[in-house]
Enzyme design. Structure first.
Site, PDB file in Angstrom:
ATOM      1  CB  CYS A 169     -10.762  -8.077  -1.483  1.00  0.00           C
ATOM      2  SG  CYS A 169      -9.606  -6.782  -1.097  1.00  0.00           S
TER       3      CYS A 169
HETATM    4  N1  LIG Z   1      -8.600  -3.723   1.156  1.00  0.00           N
HETATM    5  C1  LIG Z   1      -8.237  -4.995   1.164  1.00  0.00           C
HETATM    6  O1  LIG Z   1      -8.665  -5.805   1.974  1.00  0.00           O
HETATM    7  C2  LIG Z   1      -7.208  -5.482   0.168  1.00  0.00           C
HETATM    8  C3  LIG Z   1      -6.620  -6.734   0.353  1.00  0.00           C
HETATM    9  C4  LIG Z   1      -5.678  -7.174  -0.573  1.00  0.00           C
HETATM   10  C5  LIG Z   1      -5.356  -6.347  -1.646  1.00  0.00           C
HETATM   11  N2  LIG Z   1      -5.934  -5.132  -1.794  1.00  0.00           N
HETATM   12  C6  LIG Z   1      -5.515  -4.288  -2.901  1.00  0.00           C
HETATM   13  O2  LIG Z   1      -4.609  -3.307  -2.456  1.00  0.00           O
HETATM   14  C7  LIG Z   1      -4.787  -2.114  -3.215  1.00  0.00           C
HETATM   15  C8  LIG Z   1      -4.954  -0.933  -2.292  1.00  0.00           C
HETATM   16  O3  LIG Z   1      -6.139  -1.115  -1.555  1.00  0.00           O
HETATM   17  P1  LIG Z   1      -6.548  -0.210  -0.316  1.00  0.00           P
HETATM   18  O4  LIG Z   1      -7.752  -0.878   0.280  1.00  0.00           O
HETATM   19  O5  LIG Z   1      -5.373   0.052   0.573  1.00  0.00           O
HETATM   20  O6  LIG Z   1      -6.963   1.150  -1.091  1.00  0.00           O
HETATM   21  P2  LIG Z   1      -7.414   2.546  -0.467  1.00  0.00           P
HETATM   22  O7  LIG Z   1      -8.404   3.114  -1.395  1.00  0.00           O
HETATM   23  O8  LIG Z   1      -7.764   2.384   0.984  1.00  0.00           O
HETATM   24  O9  LIG Z   1      -6.083   3.424  -0.509  1.00  0.00           O
HETATM   25  C9  LIG Z   1      -5.558   4.028  -1.635  1.00  0.00           C
HETATM   26  C10 LIG Z   1      -4.800   5.292  -1.202  1.00  0.00           C
HETATM   27  O10 LIG Z   1      -4.113   5.784  -2.345  1.00  0.00           O
HETATM   28  C11 LIG Z   1      -4.265   7.198  -2.413  1.00  0.00           C
HETATM   29  N3  LIG Z   1      -4.096   7.599  -3.813  1.00  0.00           N
HETATM   30  C12 LIG Z   1      -4.950   7.396  -4.848  1.00  0.00           C
HETATM   31  N4  LIG Z   1      -4.416   7.892  -5.993  1.00  0.00           N
HETATM   32  C13 LIG Z   1      -3.205   8.399  -5.667  1.00  0.00           C
HETATM   33  C14 LIG Z   1      -2.175   9.045  -6.409  1.00  0.00           C
HETATM   34  N5  LIG Z   1      -2.300   9.254  -7.715  1.00  0.00           N
HETATM   35  N6  LIG Z   1      -1.062   9.433  -5.742  1.00  0.00           N
HETATM   36  C15 LIG Z   1      -0.940   9.226  -4.419  1.00  0.00           C
HETATM   37  N7  LIG Z   1      -1.876   8.624  -3.656  1.00  0.00           N
HETATM   38  C16 LIG Z   1      -2.993   8.219  -4.285  1.00  0.00           C
HETATM   39  C17 LIG Z   1      -5.644   7.469  -1.831  1.00  0.00           C
HETATM   40  O11 LIG Z   1      -5.756   8.780  -1.327  1.00  0.00           O
HETATM   41  C18 LIG Z   1      -5.714   6.408  -0.701  1.00  0.00           C
HETATM   42  O12 LIG Z   1      -5.229   6.907   0.533  1.00  0.00           O
HETATM   43  C19 LIG Z   1      -5.986  -2.370  -4.137  1.00  0.00           C
HETATM   44  O13 LIG Z   1      -5.545  -2.765  -5.410  1.00  0.00           O
HETATM   45  C20 LIG Z   1      -6.663  -3.521  -3.489  1.00  0.00           C
HETATM   46  O14 LIG Z   1      -7.316  -4.341  -4.410  1.00  0.00           O
HETATM   47  C21 LIG Z   1      -6.841  -4.669  -0.886  1.00  0.00           C
END
Ligand SMILES: NC(=O)c1ccc[n+]([C@@H]2O[C@H](COP(=O)([O-])OP(=O)(O)OC[C@H]3O[C@@H](n4cnc5c(N)ncnc54)[C@H](O)[C@@H]3O)[C@@H](O)[C@H]2O)c1
Length: 448
Positions: free
Chosen positions: A274
């Site tokens: 992030c």
């Molecule tokens: N990781 C962090 O610390 C954090 C903190 C705050 C905000 N965020 C934000 O939260 C959001 C999600 O982050 P994350 O780390 O959980 O992501 P991630 O990559 O771990 O998870 C995304 C999930 O979505 C699934 N996916 C992708 N395309 C898809 C589709 N078309 N249909 C269904 N499922 C689908 C993937 O298989 C995966 O399991 C991002 O925008 C990120 O910036 C992340």
């Protein structure tokens, strides 16, 4: 008896943040239908297992088995849910902004299922995006593909994630602030009602426009990168002052009500999925709007120099590093995660390898991921922290895992060739370490 749509929630994207949130919602009484396009994730969730590393999640998954189900089928999830949360990733585009590719793909899947709804389903984007994405991308796409009107037939909210990896469950249930950008009041009320039901105490809710919510989330993270880079600058300066001690400086700053102690440690650079990405996106957005983002760029610049600073400290102690064995404790970008993306600990390890050193490395959770980055040449992946110290002439404590607090001076004295510790977080700054080891630390000058 089956739950009604208002008692049923859909969570699209069961990744690092979506899964923990889905499990917490199920644990608090909602029926939750998760959607993920990765069949392995769907299978794990339906078996009551967590497919990823997150403290407390495995146990929670067992508890909510049956209340949280997963599917690859959007129809099943959307048709039955009153509120649909979107949690898919928004990685960096080549220009530094967030890619909206996955959220657009999900929006296209959701929209057709809004066509015949008699109730008022609310779509809630939780992924991090730049200002304008909800109003200019998501809303028009939903309206075009459903033939329905946002704010009249369905609602759209942006409720950005403020969770931190490693404490996803705690942070979701005890938020510092809940940001709700809303297309209309009815949608905002549906989302705030969920938080009031599931969260401890009475979390502060800020309800605002979609664009303000988008800006607020990115601003929050960028501010934290400024704070960390400032603290790291203080650490570097303290190392140059006889008796300098960054812990004293950050304690003083931390007492000020306008500042606070968190993110002021003064150690090595920030990393993970992030902070670096959000700072880049903020700077790119500033360029796009013709604004300045000098501070964000300065934070990035300071951050990029931190690993080299630690390597310099090692060189000052050991001289030429060719053939020398160095132990690196901690590889993940922070404790309680297995993620090594943009981790300064890994950058330090890679720089030492590049300088000809041999490494022993150990991390409680990140060994597999670090192995993919650092490879196998001149590096031994140790079985434990004491094992990592074996034969080393210097140990760098790079990631402040709690497990390392249990190390004893004997572990260093007995196992190392020379008991020299470079403690990047001053985690073992205790009298027994200071007297029995050659103790160096980021942010400290030990000249009297
Ligand atoms: N990781 C962090 O610390 C954090 C903190 C705050 C905000 N965020 C934000 O939260 C959001 C999600 O982050 P994350 O780390 O959980 O992501 P991630 O990559 O771990 O998870 C995304 C999930 O979505 C699934 N996916 C992708 N395309 C898809 C589709 N078309 N249909 C269904 N499922 C689908 C993937 O298989 C995966 O399991 C991002 O925008 C990120 O910036 C992340």
């Amino acid at each position: 008896m089956g739950k009604t749509a208002s008692e049923t929630l859909a969570v699209i994207g069961l990744g690092k943040l979506g899964l923990g949130t889905a499990a917490c919602l199920a644990d608090r009484g909602y029926r939750v239908i998760g959607v993920d396009n990765n069949p392995a994730v769907v299978a794990a969730v339906n078996a009551g297992r967590s497919p990823l590393y997150e403290p407390g999640l495995e146990e929670l998954m067992g508890r909510v088995r049956g209340k949280l189900t997963a599917t690859g089928d959007y129809r099943q999830a959307i048709d039955n849910s009153g509120v649909v949360f979107i949690f898919v990733g928004t990685p960096s585009d080549p220009d530094g902004r967030f890619s909206t590719k996955d959220i657009e793909a999900v929006t296209r899947e959701i929209a057709p299922h809004l066509k015949n709804r008699e109730d008022f389903p609310v779509i809630v984007l939780r992924s991090t995006v730049l200002p304008g994405v909800c109003d200019d991308v998501i809303r028009p796409l939903l309206e075009k593909l459903s033939g329905r009107r946002c704010g009249v037939d369905f609602g759209l909210c942006h409720n950005p994630e403020t969770l931190a990896l490693g404490s996803v469950i705690h942070d979701f249930l005890n938020p510092d602030v809940v940001i709700i950008g809303e297309s209309d009041a009815r949608s905002g009320e549906a989302v705030s009602g969920i938080y009031q039901k599931v969260c401890a105490g009475n979390p502060p809710l800020v309800r605002t426009s979609l664009a303000n919510a988008e800006m607020a989330k990115v601003a929050l993270n960028v501010f934290l990168t400024l704070k960390m880079s400032f603290a790291n600058t203080l650490a570097e300066m303290c190392e140059k002052i006889p008796g300098g001690d960054v812990d004293v400086i950050s304690r003083v700053l931390g007492y000020h009500p306008a500042i606070g102690r968190k993110f002021l440690a003064g150690a090595i650079g920030y990393g993970g999925p992030c902070f670096p990405r959000d700072t880049r996106a903020f700077a790119a957005f500033a360029r796009q709007t013709g604004s300045q983002a000098k501070l964000a760029r300065a934070a990035e610049e300071v951050n990029a120099s931190q690993a080299a600073r630690v390597v310099r400290m090692v060189r000052e102690k050991l001289g030429d590093l060719t053939g020398k064995t160095i132990a690196v404790l901690g590889l993940t970008y922070k404790p309680n995660t297995d993620i090594v993306l943009d981790s300064d600990s890994v950058k330090i390890a890679a720089a030492l390898l590049g300088a000809g050193a041999r490494l022993n490395v150990y991390d409680p959770a990140g060994m597999e991921n670090a192995g993919k980055v650092l490879g196998r040449d001149n590096i031994r992946y140790a079985a434990s922290a004491p094992d990592c110290l074996r034969g080393a002439e210097l140990c760098i404590l790079a990631t402040p895992w709690d497990e390392f607090k249990d190390l004893k001076p004997e572990d260093f004295v007995r196992n190392m060739k020379k008991p020299v510790l470079l403690d990047c977080w001053r985690l073992l700054r205790r009298p027994e370490f200071l007297t029995r080891l050659d103790y160096l630390a980021v942010g400290l000058n030990q000249e009297r």
